[in-house]
Enzyme design. Sequence first.
Site, PDB file in Angstrom:
ATOM      1  N   SER A  88       0.846  -1.188   0.000  1.00 27.28           N
ATOM      2  CA  SER A  88       0.000   0.000   0.000  1.00 27.28           C
ATOM      3  C   SER A  88       0.885   1.242   0.000  1.00 27.28           C
ATOM      4  CB  SER A  88      -0.892   0.017   1.242  1.00 27.28           C
ATOM      5  OG  SER A  88      -1.362   1.338   1.456  1.00 27.28           O
ATOM      6  N   MET A 143     -12.169   4.530  -0.546  1.00 28.35           N
ATOM      7  CA  MET A 143     -12.812   4.767   0.751  1.00 28.35           C
ATOM      8  C   MET A 143     -13.505   6.115   0.643  1.00 28.35           C
ATOM      9  SD  MET A 143      -9.638   3.361   2.996  1.00 28.35           S
ATOM     10  CE  MET A 143      -8.592   3.400   1.549  1.00 28.35           C
ATOM     11  N   GLY A 203      -8.637   4.351   7.145  1.00 29.53           N
ATOM     12  CA  GLY A 203      -8.330   5.775   7.315  1.00 29.53           C
ATOM     13  C   GLY A 203      -6.841   6.033   7.450  1.00 29.53           C
ATOM     14  N   GLY A 247      -0.429   1.876   9.449  1.00 30.46           N
ATOM     15  CA  GLY A 247       0.301   1.688  10.703  1.00 30.46           C
ATOM     16  C   GLY A 247      -0.527   1.270  11.901  1.00 30.46           C
ATOM     17  N   ASP A 278      -6.447  -6.290   4.403  1.00 29.70           N
ATOM     18  CA  ASP A 278      -5.812  -4.967   4.396  1.00 29.70           C
ATOM     19  C   ASP A 278      -5.802  -4.398   5.808  1.00 29.70           C
ATOM     20  OD1 ASP A 278      -4.915  -2.413   3.824  1.00 29.70           O
ATOM     21  OD2 ASP A 278      -6.651  -1.841   2.602  1.00 29.70           O
ATOM     22  N   SER A 282       2.819  -0.076   6.028  1.00 32.52           N
ATOM     23  CA  SER A 282       3.974   0.170   6.902  1.00 32.52           C
ATOM     24  C   SER A 282       4.839  -1.079   7.036  1.00 32.52           C
ATOM     25  CB  SER A 282       3.495   0.642   8.274  1.00 32.52           C
ATOM     26  OG  SER A 282       2.547  -0.265   8.810  1.00 32.52           O
TER      27      SER A 282
HETATM   28  C1  DX5 Z   1      -6.174   1.734   5.641  1.00 31.81           C
HETATM   29  C2  DX5 Z   1      -5.709   1.397   4.234  1.00 31.81           C
HETATM   30  C3  DX5 Z   1      -4.603   0.419   4.190  1.00 31.81           C
HETATM   31  C4  DX5 Z   1      -3.338   0.870   4.865  1.00 31.81           C
HETATM   32  C5  DX5 Z   1      -2.613  -0.329   5.328  1.00 31.81           C
HETATM   33  O1  DX5 Z   1      -7.284   2.535   5.557  1.00 31.81           O
HETATM   34  O2  DX5 Z   1      -6.781   0.867   3.486  1.00 31.81           O
HETATM   35  O3  DX5 Z   1      -4.338   0.002   2.845  1.00 31.81           O
HETATM   36  O4  DX5 Z   1      -2.499   1.620   4.059  1.00 31.81           O
HETATM   37  O5  DX5 Z   1      -1.497   0.077   6.042  1.00 31.81           O
HETATM   38  P1  DX5 Z   1      -0.782  -0.861   7.088  1.00 31.81           P
HETATM   39  O6  DX5 Z   1      -0.323  -2.090   6.332  1.00 31.81           O
HETATM   40  O7  DX5 Z   1       0.328  -0.027   7.583  1.00 31.81           O
HETATM   41  O8  DX5 Z   1      -1.797  -1.222   8.131  1.00 31.81           O
HETATM   42 ZN    ZN Z   2      -6.356  -0.119   1.507  1.00 30.27          ZN
END
Ligand code: DX5
Ligand code: ZN
Length: 223
Positions: free
Chosen positions: A10, A68, A142, A145, A175, A198
């Site tokens: 991501s 989103m 949203g 991390g 995700d 992350s």
């Molecule tokens: C959250 C996103 C994710 C996010 C994941 O709203 O949809 O794709 O970037 O990030 P990590 O892997 O850091 O949780």
């Molecule tokens: Zn995502």
Amino acid sequence: MAHPIRIAPSILSADFGRLAEEVAAIASADYVHVDVMDGHFVPNLTIGPVVIDAVRRATKLPLDVHLMIEDAERWVPDYARAGADSIGVHVEACPHLHRTIGQIRELGKRACVVLNPATPLEMIEWVLRDVHMVLVMSVNPGFGGQKLIASALEKITALRAMIEARGLDVEIEIDGGVKVDNIADVVRAGANVIVSGSGIFGTKDYAATIAKMREHAEAARRR
Ligand code: DX5
Ligand code: ZN
């Protein structure tokens, strides 16, 4: 037949000032996961079609675009035109979900439906046959991390059973909060498309992290 493991970094956790380089550095992944947030459906604002268009020109990998946003039907054509290969829309943000999925398919894109952590699987029962992929959120969307919410794994296992019981060919994506040290658990639960922000961009050597993730994921399947 199990779907192949797909690693989808991501770019939300990438350095946006050096986006083309960051995207080039994840060339060994399978998809580029792109998080589009509107500041309404989720409490954060990220990128729009012009950035997708720039990412499209910076990589050959398919773009997995995670919307989103509210009013997705209005924006889907723009994201399709900008170069998305797969477009994911949230159950919670689409009052006419079946129509929105049809719209994505008519544009020749892979249709993905996304569920927030608190949303039950029943919400997608009548569109399961119409999608290529279901994305199970393992954090509240949203921000990158955050820590993986364990109940998402149970949901994935139930979803896998639901797909198999209907004899469908649908991929399962996860995700949020996935890293090298828990990727085996999410694969064992039944996910095959693995998003990590992350967990990849927070490490020094992205290619090495992707290789390690792939190794752990494949090993979890063999066991
Ligand atoms: C959250 C996103 C994710 C996010 C994941 O709203 O949809 O794709 O970037 O990030 P990590 O892997 O850091 O949780
Ligand atoms: Zn995502």
